[in-house]
Design a protein around this motif. Sequence first.
Motif, PDB file in Angstrom:
ATOM      1  N   SER A 135      41.791 -71.220  -3.831  1.00  0.00           N
ATOM      2  CA  SER A 135      42.604 -70.563  -2.796  1.00  0.00           C
ATOM      3  C   SER A 135      42.376 -71.206  -1.433  1.00  0.00           C
ATOM      4  CB  SER A 135      42.294 -69.062  -2.742  1.00  0.00           C
ATOM      5  OG  SER A 135      40.935 -68.844  -2.386  1.00  0.00           O
ATOM      6  N   MET A 138      44.096 -74.530  -1.459  1.00  0.00           N
ATOM      7  CA  MET A 138      45.532 -74.310  -1.349  1.00  0.00           C
ATOM      8  C   MET A 138      45.936 -73.982   0.086  1.00  0.00           C
ATOM      9  SD  MET A 138      47.933 -74.556  -3.517  1.00  0.00           S
ATOM     10  CE  MET A 138      49.531 -74.817  -2.784  1.00  0.00           C
ATOM     11  N   LEU A 197      53.916 -71.471  -0.699  1.00  0.00           N
ATOM     12  CA  LEU A 197      52.517 -71.876  -0.812  1.00  0.00           C
ATOM     13  C   LEU A 197      51.582 -70.719  -0.442  1.00  0.00           C
ATOM     14  CD1 LEU A 197      52.751 -75.484   0.659  1.00  0.00           C
ATOM     15  CD2 LEU A 197      52.547 -74.817  -1.732  1.00  0.00           C
ATOM     16  N   TYR A 199      52.180 -67.607  -1.183  1.00  0.00           N
ATOM     17  CA  TYR A 199      52.132 -66.786  -2.400  1.00  0.00           C
ATOM     18  C   TYR A 199      51.191 -67.408  -3.424  1.00  0.00           C
ATOM     19  CZ  TYR A 199      53.565 -64.463  -6.696  1.00  0.00           C
ATOM     20  OH  TYR A 199      53.550 -63.770  -7.887  1.00  0.00           O
ATOM     21  N   VAL A 200      51.288 -68.744  -3.584  1.00  0.00           N
ATOM     22  CA  VAL A 200      50.389 -69.440  -4.520  1.00  0.00           C
ATOM     23  C   VAL A 200      48.935 -69.256  -4.086  1.00  0.00           C
ATOM     24  CG1 VAL A 200      49.725 -71.690  -5.455  1.00  0.00           C
ATOM     25  CG2 VAL A 200      52.142 -71.127  -5.171  1.00  0.00           C
ATOM     26  N   GLU A 201      48.692 -69.390  -2.788  1.00  0.00           N
ATOM     27  CA  GLU A 201      47.337 -69.191  -2.260  1.00  0.00           C
ATOM     28  C   GLU A 201      46.845 -67.776  -2.570  1.00  0.00           C
ATOM     29  OE1 GLU A 201      45.255 -68.681   2.116  1.00  0.00           O
ATOM     30  OE2 GLU A 201      47.097 -69.867   1.964  1.00  0.00           O
ATOM     31  N   ARG A 203      47.827 -65.788  -5.027  1.00  0.00           N
ATOM     32  CA  ARG A 203      47.591 -65.634  -6.459  1.00  0.00           C
ATOM     33  C   ARG A 203      46.304 -66.325  -6.896  1.00  0.00           C
ATOM     34  NH1 ARG A 203      49.596 -61.521  -8.526  1.00  0.00           N
ATOM     35  NH2 ARG A 203      49.167 -62.475 -10.553  1.00  0.00           N
TER      36      ARG A 203
END
Length: 213
Positions: A135, A138, A197, A199-201, A203
């Motif tokens: 995270s 990211m 990005l 949201y990816v971080e 998750r």
Amino acid sequence: MTLLNFFKENPDTVLRLILEHLQLTGTAILVAIALGVPIGIAITRYKPLAEPILAIANVFQTIPSIAFFGILIPILGIGKKTATLVLFLYALLPIVKNTYTGIKDVSPFMIDAGRGMGMTNMQILRMVELPQSLSVIMAGVRIATVINIGTTTIAAYIGAGGLGELIFTGIQMYRNEMILAGAIPAALLAIIADRILGYVEYRLTPRGIRENE
């Protein structure tokens, strides 16, 4: 001509420049990830290298992009090659720094537990350190991407393409709708990239940390 009319009359041009913008940014970010993450990992293993490498990356960040282009043009010429190199160097610091910070901050108790289970150093990296630091890494990729989307507009100044072409042409011709036709899509690309990005971080953040935020 209004902004809406400009988009209606030049959809192919705008789409082409958006794709060029994404290609320049994407290439630089992917290369920065491919080199920056291993460098960040390496300097957690060889700590005396951490300070000089991060200092060098910081120096690249302090050089104004126009000056950076000017320095490299006599060496590489104008066009995409020079632009990609400059964008890559701007993206490197956040990725190296966040990789270094993320892995350095992994709990030593988790690393000791891995060693107690008989894991090798590579297994600890792959199964303990990287999952716990993803995270943070990211977040560095997110920062680098958003910065690069903005910086890529300046790349048009050296003939690299992208949405900056509309901005610079609009300035030269005193056409506000052309300036906005380049600036608005560039801003939207930065916002969309930041949200995706982000949201990816989120998750990738361990659930316990997410619940405490």
